[in-house]
Design an enzyme around this catalytic site. Structure first.
Site, PDB file in Angstrom:
ATOM      1  CG  ASP A  10       1.612  -4.669 -11.996  1.00  0.00           C
ATOM      2  OD1 ASP A  10       2.412  -3.743 -11.739  1.00  0.00           O
ATOM      3  OD2 ASP A  10       1.917  -5.865 -11.934  1.00  0.00           O
ATOM      4  CG  ASP A  34      10.911   0.664  -3.829  1.00  0.00           C
ATOM      5  OD1 ASP A  34      11.477   0.575  -4.925  1.00  0.00           O
ATOM      6  OD2 ASP A  34      11.451   1.128  -2.813  1.00  0.00           O
ATOM      7  CB  SER A 117       2.347   8.293   1.262  1.00  0.00           C
ATOM      8  OG  SER A 117       3.658   8.805   1.243  1.00  0.00           O
ATOM      9  CB  THR A 118      -2.274   5.306   0.236  1.00  0.00           C
ATOM     10  OG1 THR A 118      -2.143   4.573  -0.987  1.00  0.00           O
ATOM     11  CG2 THR A 118      -2.446   6.779  -0.055  1.00  0.00           C
ATOM     12  CB  VAL A 120       4.234  -0.028   4.304  1.00  0.00           C
ATOM     13  CG1 VAL A 120       3.955  -1.453   3.892  1.00  0.00           C
ATOM     14  CG2 VAL A 120       5.284   0.595   3.419  1.00  0.00           C
TER      15      VAL A 120
HETATM   16  P1  ADP Z   1       4.256   3.612   0.403  1.00  0.00           P
HETATM   17  O1  ADP Z   1       5.462   3.098   1.146  1.00  0.00           O
HETATM   18  O2  ADP Z   1       4.530   4.913  -0.305  1.00  0.00           O
HETATM   19  O3  ADP Z   1       3.028   3.634   1.246  1.00  0.00           O
HETATM   20  P2  ADP Z   1       3.454   1.102  -0.948  1.00  0.00           P
HETATM   21  O4  ADP Z   1       4.183   0.442  -2.061  1.00  0.00           O
HETATM   22  O5  ADP Z   1       3.399   0.390   0.357  1.00  0.00           O
HETATM   23  O6  ADP Z   1       4.094   2.576  -0.816  1.00  0.00           O
HETATM   24  O7  ADP Z   1       1.969   1.405  -1.404  1.00  0.00           O
HETATM   25  C1  ADP Z   1       1.603   2.448  -2.269  1.00  0.00           C
HETATM   26  C2  ADP Z   1       0.443   1.996  -3.141  1.00  0.00           C
HETATM   27  O8  ADP Z   1       0.970   1.219  -4.220  1.00  0.00           O
HETATM   28  C3  ADP Z   1      -0.589   1.095  -2.453  1.00  0.00           C
HETATM   29  O9  ADP Z   1      -1.892   1.515  -2.865  1.00  0.00           O
HETATM   30  C4  ADP Z   1      -0.269  -0.280  -3.012  1.00  0.00           C
HETATM   31  O10 ADP Z   1      -1.433  -1.125  -3.031  1.00  0.00           O
HETATM   32  C5  ADP Z   1       0.139   0.098  -4.409  1.00  0.00           C
HETATM   33  N1  ADP Z   1       0.863  -0.910  -5.210  1.00  0.00           N
HETATM   34  C6  ADP Z   1       1.541  -2.009  -4.806  1.00  0.00           C
HETATM   35  N2  ADP Z   1       2.031  -2.683  -5.884  1.00  0.00           N
HETATM   36  C7  ADP Z   1       1.648  -1.974  -6.996  1.00  0.00           C
HETATM   37  C8  ADP Z   1       1.820  -2.136  -8.401  1.00  0.00           C
HETATM   38  N3  ADP Z   1       2.498  -3.162  -8.912  1.00  0.00           N
HETATM   39  N4  ADP Z   1       1.256  -1.201  -9.238  1.00  0.00           N
HETATM   40  C9  ADP Z   1       0.576  -0.148  -8.755  1.00  0.00           C
HETATM   41  N5  ADP Z   1       0.387   0.059  -7.431  1.00  0.00           N
HETATM   42  C10 ADP Z   1       0.912  -0.836  -6.560  1.00  0.00           C
END
Ligand code: ADP
Length: 174
Positions: A10, A34, A117-118, A120
């Protein structure tokens, strides 16, 4: 010395000089990583983000990190996948490039990235991983001041894709 590490974890818990946020262009918070970063940093992060007036896709802007165990958050909006003909590859590469350039300007020696970006934004994972690994390795050569970059993958599937991309790159380089 190996300067690029891929871990499962995380990103809000990583002790590093800067973490990168896969933001959206408003910089006003969202879901996924985010949302997790804003929750962990506390409300002052959003207050500072409001003063930045957004950020174009592929560019990067930095804020303080508030309650997070790092010094800076570098916000970079990744491209939304629209089939691959909308400059998505180059925009994704510029996210990594600009984030590392900014980290350097802020005198950061250690930087952690999520898989931009991978989530949503639906960028195909293997393709995103190859672009990320290529761009990070290239940027590390340009910025010897940066000691180490950690790719923080939130699930094993994502981690496997980045490990595969790194292994392919190492094979290519002999
Ligand atoms: P985007 O809009 O750029 O696609 P997302 O947040 O939807 O961004 O996803 C980007 C990546 O971050 C995904 O692989 C998601 O599983 C991952 N992710 C979500 N929460 C965390 C976290 N707390 N730490 C690291 N990676 C995360």
């Amino acid at each position: 010395m190996n300067r690029l590490h891929i871990i499962l974890g995380d990103i809000t818990t990583i002790q590093t000089d800067a973490i990168v946020n896969a933001a959206n262009t408003t910089l006003l918070g969202g879901g996924g990583v985010d949302g997790a970063i804003h929750r962990a940093a506390g409300p002052d992060l959003l207050k500072e983000c409001r003063t930045l007036h957004g950020c174009p896709t592929g560019q990067a802007k930095a804020t303080k990190a508030y309650r997070l165990p790092c010094r800076y958050v570098i916000h970079t909006p990744g491209p939304i996948w629209r089939g691959g003909m909308q400059n998505e590859d180059a925009l994704l590469a510029s996210c990594y490039q600009n984030a590392l350039r900014l980290a350097c300007e802020l005198n950061c020696q250690t930087v952690a990235f999520p898989s931009i970006s991978t989530g949503v934004y639906h960028f195909p994972l293997a393709r995103a991983a190859r672009i990320a690994i290529d761009t990070i390795l290239c940027s590390l050569q340009a910025h010897p001041e940066i000691h180490c970059v950690t790719m923080v993958c939130f699930d094993k599937h994502t981690q496997a894709a980045y490990e595969q991309a790194l292994a392919e790159k190492e094979q290519l380089n002999g």
